[in-house]
Every structure is written in structure tokens, then in C-alpha cells.
Design an enzyme around this catalytic site. Structure first.
Site, mmCIF file in Angstrom:
data_model
loop_
_atom_site.group_PDB
_atom_site.id
_atom_site.type_symbol
_atom_site.label_atom_id
_atom_site.label_comp_id
_atom_site.label_asym_id
_atom_site.label_seq_id
_atom_site.Cartn_x
_atom_site.Cartn_y
_atom_site.Cartn_z
ATOM 1 N N ASN A 156 25.015 48.597 120.446
ATOM 2 C CA ASN A 156 25.408 48.684 121.930
ATOM 3 C C ASN A 156 24.267 48.693 122.752
ATOM 4 O O ASN A 156 24.195 48.000 123.870
ATOM 5 C CB ASN A 156 26.266 49.679 122.002
ATOM 6 N N GLU A 255 22.835 60.774 115.870
ATOM 7 C CA GLU A 255 23.371 60.713 117.308
ATOM 8 C C GLU A 255 24.708 59.682 116.851
ATOM 9 O O GLU A 255 24.706 58.208 116.479
ATOM 10 C CB GLU A 255 22.798 59.877 118.133
ATOM 11 N N CYS A 289 27.671 54.802 124.215
ATOM 12 C CA CYS A 289 27.983 56.447 123.366
ATOM 13 C C CYS A 289 28.771 57.293 124.566
ATOM 14 O O CYS A 289 29.513 58.268 124.062
ATOM 15 C CB CYS A 289 27.489 56.843 122.545
ATOM 16 N N GLU A 459 17.636 64.650 120.337
ATOM 17 C CA GLU A 459 16.339 63.595 120.625
ATOM 18 C C GLU A 459 16.081 63.603 121.941
ATOM 19 O O GLU A 459 16.687 64.650 122.596
ATOM 20 C CB GLU A 459 16.900 62.088 120.371
HETATM 21 P P1 NAD Z 1 28.287 51.704 113.206
HETATM 22 O O1 NAD Z 1 27.885 52.873 112.366
HETATM 23 O O2 NAD Z 1 28.938 50.734 112.645
HETATM 24 O O3 NAD Z 1 26.740 50.849 112.565
HETATM 25 C C1 NAD Z 1 25.307 51.391 113.134
HETATM 26 C C2 NAD Z 1 24.239 50.941 112.141
HETATM 27 O O4 NAD Z 1 24.522 51.469 110.794
HETATM 28 C C3 NAD Z 1 24.266 49.626 111.939
HETATM 29 O O5 NAD Z 1 22.839 49.068 111.787
HETATM 30 C C4 NAD Z 1 24.866 49.293 110.537
HETATM 31 O O6 NAD Z 1 24.326 48.204 109.959
HETATM 32 C C5 NAD Z 1 24.651 50.517 109.934
HETATM 33 N N1 NAD Z 1 25.521 51.054 108.781
HETATM 34 C C6 NAD Z 1 26.591 51.022 108.703
HETATM 35 N N2 NAD Z 1 27.333 51.507 107.394
HETATM 36 C C7 NAD Z 1 25.984 51.927 106.881
HETATM 37 C C8 NAD Z 1 25.952 52.683 105.538
HETATM 38 N N3 NAD Z 1 26.962 52.834 104.922
HETATM 39 N N4 NAD Z 1 24.522 53.052 105.264
HETATM 40 C C9 NAD Z 1 23.610 52.958 106.179
HETATM 41 N N5 NAD Z 1 23.692 52.078 107.183
HETATM 42 C C10 NAD Z 1 25.123 51.802 107.708
HETATM 43 O O7 NAD Z 1 27.972 51.657 114.542
HETATM 44 P P2 NAD Z 1 28.061 50.541 115.753
HETATM 45 O O8 NAD Z 1 29.608 50.104 115.631
HETATM 46 O O9 NAD Z 1 26.934 49.465 115.337
HETATM 47 O O10 NAD Z 1 28.005 51.437 116.855
HETATM 48 C C11 NAD Z 1 28.713 52.200 117.747
HETATM 49 C C12 NAD Z 1 29.119 53.509 117.529
HETATM 50 O O11 NAD Z 1 27.839 54.080 117.636
HETATM 51 C C13 NAD Z 1 29.920 54.213 118.339
HETATM 52 O O12 NAD Z 1 30.766 54.974 117.361
HETATM 53 C C14 NAD Z 1 29.121 55.041 119.386
HETATM 54 O O13 NAD Z 1 29.803 56.218 119.838
HETATM 55 C C15 NAD Z 1 27.821 55.429 118.489
HETATM 56 N N6 NAD Z 1 26.699 55.421 119.453
HETATM 57 C C16 NAD Z 1 26.472 56.688 119.628
HETATM 58 C C17 NAD Z 1 25.047 56.977 120.138
HETATM 59 C C18 NAD Z 1 24.810 58.264 120.572
HETATM 60 O O14 NAD Z 1 23.634 58.543 121.147
HETATM 61 N N7 NAD Z 1 25.536 59.401 120.045
HETATM 62 C C19 NAD Z 1 24.503 55.892 120.913
HETATM 63 C C20 NAD Z 1 25.147 54.754 120.800
HETATM 64 C C21 NAD Z 1 26.169 54.258 119.860
#
Ligand code: NAD
Length: 478
Positions: A156, A255, A289, A459
């Protein structure tokens, strides 16, 4: 753009290649290689070697200079970064040019500066009657890096969130192996190029591309040579990473997701609250997020608020898409679910038709819902789209009870002109961040993170440096 891995100071294209899709039109816009276990292993070993070499012995001043050179390098290629971020995410150009790319350079500068503002405490100790000697001592603390750290980031805010971890990790003296989201590999590849040109020693920063489960992300987070994991993404992914890292008891900074509440009191500046809520629900089409998905409004102003927010949602015309067809389908499935659960759709609720190339892309309408009970899945689960549900409340306690009735706890906004109420309510909202009469106003030195299913740790500023380093106490008898 053709993304590449960056391992041990060299660009590598090993592995099968997967396509990158422009979410505005649905057309292919580039490709990235899928890192094999061997590529991930080579990146971790390169990190370890860098720590034994020049990077491991670099003084604070040398690391700070390296971070500044990276920031300058991002500035010098500003337009290239903006183009790549817009192509991968479909976000409005203005957002990438005013937030994502400047903040990425800012992250490196902030941590170069912070290296100098940091000190540890020392204690002179007296233990009367201690039998081992004088019982007088000087205790002081030194910090050392954790080692090779894995950084895994979502799609995102690809560059902003990646650099938000990479900069403090390098500042603290670690070597990094980063894996960006498979949906958005381009700006990470540009960052590797900037880091390469900035002259960081080979292996200090490594980049591997690929998917998560059963692929590069899992290979990296389960690797025995990884000393810590900093992850931003979905809560369920965090749980999977935790399980994968458990055998090596790897330290984690998480996060995760959110279902962020806004509390609007009747004494608020209503126009500011409507405007702020529209911004917090619809910026980047709800794919931040921190975006608001639950709004609680004090009953006397409820109807007026809903009507004005609905107008705002309908007036939005030039908004970006969901990141992928799969994510568009997920958000639309929640729009359907909301109706099945009995919601009133005040605005939006479907997919727009533009009559141009955007109809091949993944847009959904900004949507305002009302009428659901607190138990509805639409009110409990993170949707991560341009949608919020608005419900009325009668008392401050009820507002807090509704806001806190969530498995998540990332960020909240409180809208009120009553100073005492603001101070009373803010600490009682169960989130890591509370904004009063604003949203997403960030000072990079402040702690950032969530409670409950929204994360582990904080963070920002010194909080990140604390995670990425280990305090060691030295006790000298004097
Ligand atoms: P996601 O969890 O699908 O993927 C994030 C990353 O994790 C990607 O690089 C993906 O390839 C990797 N990944 C996925 N499965 C994995 C596994 N089993 N082992 C290791 N790595 C793995 O998230 P997304 O769809 O890319 O992002 C959206 C999500 O992120 C939403 O839930 C959002 O709320 C959250 N988010 C949180 C924050 C925060 O600061 N709290 C900020 C931005 C986004």
C-alpha cells in the site's frame, strides 16, 4: 519495469519471472523474479559477511553519511521513483509526490540525524558489604546491532514503509535483507540502485523479490541466519511469520491490520469532522492501515453527519484503484455482505464505470454504510477499501465501549471541541495512536504501532533504533 534482486552488491535476475500489473488499467506493466531458497540464502550470507567486514566496523558518522547519500540519491531520481510508485500502486500522482517519495528520503535523513541525538544512561553503583570487592562500580550501556535483519513490507505504501524499516536498521548497524510485496517491486529495486550508487559496502543491503507463503517471504522469515524480523502487513500473515520464526525464537516487530474507529462528539466542528473522516476513510482508496472504517457519531448530529459524508463520498471522482483484481473482488464481497447483513448503503456500494481505460482496472466506489449492529462482520473485519460504517451513540462511555469492541487497535480519531473530553477519552481508546481533531498528522519521532491484533512493538524515532539494537550492560568495579 523489470525488477531485479540485489544480493551482495550485485543485481541478479535468477528465478522464474512473474508479471506486475498496473491496477489502473489491469494491463501488465513489468515483471519481477521469484527468489528461490538459494537466492534468499545467498542474501542472508551476504549480510553476515558485510557485518564481519567494512559495514560491521563502520562508525556512527560513516553510517550517517551513507544514509544521507541514500536520501540525496532518492531526491536526485525523484521523478523516476514517483513514476514507478504510481505505476505499481495506481495511487494518485500527487500522493506519491507529496508523501511516499519525500518521506522515503526523509526516513534516511531522520535516522542519520537520530544517530547523534542518542545516548545511553550510566550509573555509579555502591553495594555496601558486598563480599567480592569494593562494591563500587560504574555501569554503562552500549548498543550493538542485532545482525542480519529481514524486512518484509506490503503494497500500500511500498517505498515509504520499506524505508521506514531499512533506514533505522542500517542506522543501528545491521545488515538488511528486504522483501517488498510481490505486487509492488519497482521502487524497492530503484532503492537498491540508489544504495548501490551511494557506495554502501556489498551485503549491507540486500533485496529479494517474490511471494510470501511457501516462497521468498517464508524462506526468509524461517531462515536460521536471520536475527530479527520487521514486518508490516496483515495480522494473519503476522501470525504465520510468528509460527515460522518460532523455532529460532527470532525477535519480531509487527505493524499489522486495523479496523480504526472515529469518535465524533456533538460539540465537534462538524465540517472539520466530516472533511477529516472523508480524508481518513477515502485517501488512497482506503488502502492505508490508518484509514477509518468505523465511525461513531453522537446522536444529535448523526443524521447531518451521515448526509454530509455521503455527499463527500459521491463527489469523489478521481480516485485510484484497489491494488489487484483479487483485492477488488474482496472489497466488493464486503459491499455485498454489508447488504446481506442489513446495511443501508448511503453512498457507493459498487464498482464504477468510467467509459475509458480505467474500466479494465480495479476501482471500487467510495462507500458509506449505516444500520449494522456491532456484531456484523462488516463492522468487525478489516476491509482495506474506501468504506466506512457510521453508527450513533448517546454517551461518552458508550462511544468508548463501541470503539474498543474490536480485535484490532491501531489508530483512532476523536472529534470534539471540549478539551477536557479530549484528554479524558484519548487515553481510554484501546489503540496505539489517537488523533484529536486531525488524522495522520505524523511526527517521525513519535511512537507508531498498534495494540491487540494490530501489532507488536513500536516504530518511529528512537523506538525503531531500540528494536534494531541490543543493549549490553557493562559493569566495572572501581
Ligand atoms: P500481506 O500480509 O498480504 O503481505 C505483506 C507482505 O508479507 C508481502 O511482502 C507478502 O509477500 C509477505 N507475506 C505474505 N505471506 C507471507 C508469509 N507466510 N511469510 C512471509 N511473508 C509473507 O499484506 P498486504 O496485503 O501486502 O498489505 C495490506 C495489509 O497490511 C493490511 O492488513 C494493512 O492494514 C496492513 N498494513 C499495516 C500497516 C501498519 O503500520 N500497521 C501499514 C500498512 C499496511
Amino acid at each position: 519495469m523489470k525488477a531485479e534482486h540485489y544480493v551482495d552488491g550485485a543485481f541478479v535476475s535468477a528465478g522464474t519471472v512473474f508479471p506486475v500489473i498496473d491496477p489502473v488499467t489491469g494491463a501488465g506493466s513489468g515483471s519481477a523474479p521469484e527468489a528461490t531458497r538459494e537466492v534468499v540464502d545467498a542474501a542472508v550470507r551476504a549480510g553476515r559477511a558485510a557485518l564481519k567486514g567494512a559495514w560491521g566496523s563502520a562508525a556512527d558518522g560513516e553510517r550517517a553519511a551513507a544514509l544521507r547519500a541514500v536520501a540525496d540519491g532518492i531526491d536526485a531520481r525523484f521523478d523516476e521513483f514517483v513514476d514507478a510508485e504510481v505505476r505499481d500502486t495506481g495511487k494518485p500522482r500527487e500522493l506519491a509526490a507529496t508523501v511516499d517519495v519525500p518521506r522515503a528520503a526523509g526516513n534516511f535523513r531522520a535516522y542519520a540525524d537520530l544517530l547523534y541525538g542518542r545516548g545511553e544512561r550510566a550509573f555509579t553503583t555502591a553495594v555496601p558489604g558486598w563480599s567480592g570487592g569494593s562494591g563500587q562500580a560504574l555501569n554503562y550501556t552500549v548498543r550493538r546491532p542485532l545482525g542480519v535483519v529481514a524486512v518484509i513490507s506490503p503494497w500500500n505504501l511500498p517505498l515509504l514503509l520499506l524505508t521506514w524499516k531499512v533506514a533505522p536498521a542500517l542506522a543501528a548497524g545491521n545488515a538488511v535483507v528486504a522483501k517488498p510485496s510481490e505486487e509492488t517491486p519497482s521502487t524497492a529495486t530503484l532503492l537498491a540502485s540508489v544504495i548501490n550508487d551511494a557506495g554502501l559496502p556489498a551485503g549491507a543491503f540486500n533485496l529479494v523479490h517474490g511471494h510470501g507463503a511457501g516462497a521468498a517471504g517464508e524462506f526468509l522469515t524461517g531462515h536460521p541466519g536471520v536475527d530479527a524480523i520487521a514486518f508490516t502487513g496483515e495480522s494473519a500473515t503476522g501470525a504465520a511469520i510468528m509460527r515460522n520464526a518460532a523455532d529460532h525464537v527470532t525477535p519480531l516487530s509487527f505493524e499489522l491490520g486495523g479496523k480504526n474507529p472515529a469518535l465524533v462528539f456533538a460539540d465537534a466542528d462538524l465540517e472539520a469532522a466530516v472533511e477529516g473522516t472523508a480524508r481518513s476513510s477515502f485517501t488512497h482508496s482506503g488502502q492505508i492501515c490508518l484509514c477509518t472504517e468505523r465511525v461513531y457519531v453522537e446522536r444529535p448530529v448523526f443524521d447531518e453527519f451521515v448526509s454530509r459524508l455521503g455527499d463527500r463520498a459521491r463527489a469523489l471522482k478521481d480516485y485510484g484503484p484497489m491494488i489487484s483484481a483479487a483485492h477488488r473482488d474482496k472489497v466488493l464481497s464486503y459491499y455485498r455482505l454489508a447488504r446481506e447483513e442489513g446495511a443501508t448503503v448511503v453512498a457507493g456500494g459498487g464498482a464504477p464505470v468510467f467509459g475509458d481505460a480505467r474500466d479494465g482496472g480495479f476501482h471500487v466506489e467510495p462507500t458509506v454504510l449505516t444500520g449494522l449492529p456491532p456484531t456484523a462482520r462488516t463492522v468487525r473485519e478489516e476491509i482495506f477499501g474506501p468504506v466506512c460504517h457510521v453508527a450513533p451513540f448517546d454517551t461518552e462511555d458508550e462511544a468508548l465501549r463501541l470503539a474498543n469492541d474490536s480485535p484490532y487497535g491501531l489508530a483512532a480519531t476523536v472529534w470534539t471541541r471540549d478539551l477536557s473530553r479530549a484528554h479524558r477519552v484519548a487515553p481510554r481508546v484501546e489503540t496505539g495512536i489517537v488523533w484529536v481533531n486531525c488524522w495522520n498528522l505524523r511526527d517521525l519521532r513519535t511512537p507508531f504501532g498498534g495494540v491487540k491484533a494490530s501489532g507488536i512493538g513500536r516504530e518511529g524515532g528512537e523506538y525503531s533504533l531500540d528494536f534494531f539494537s541490543e543493549p549490553v550492560n557493562v559493569c566495572i568495579q572501581i
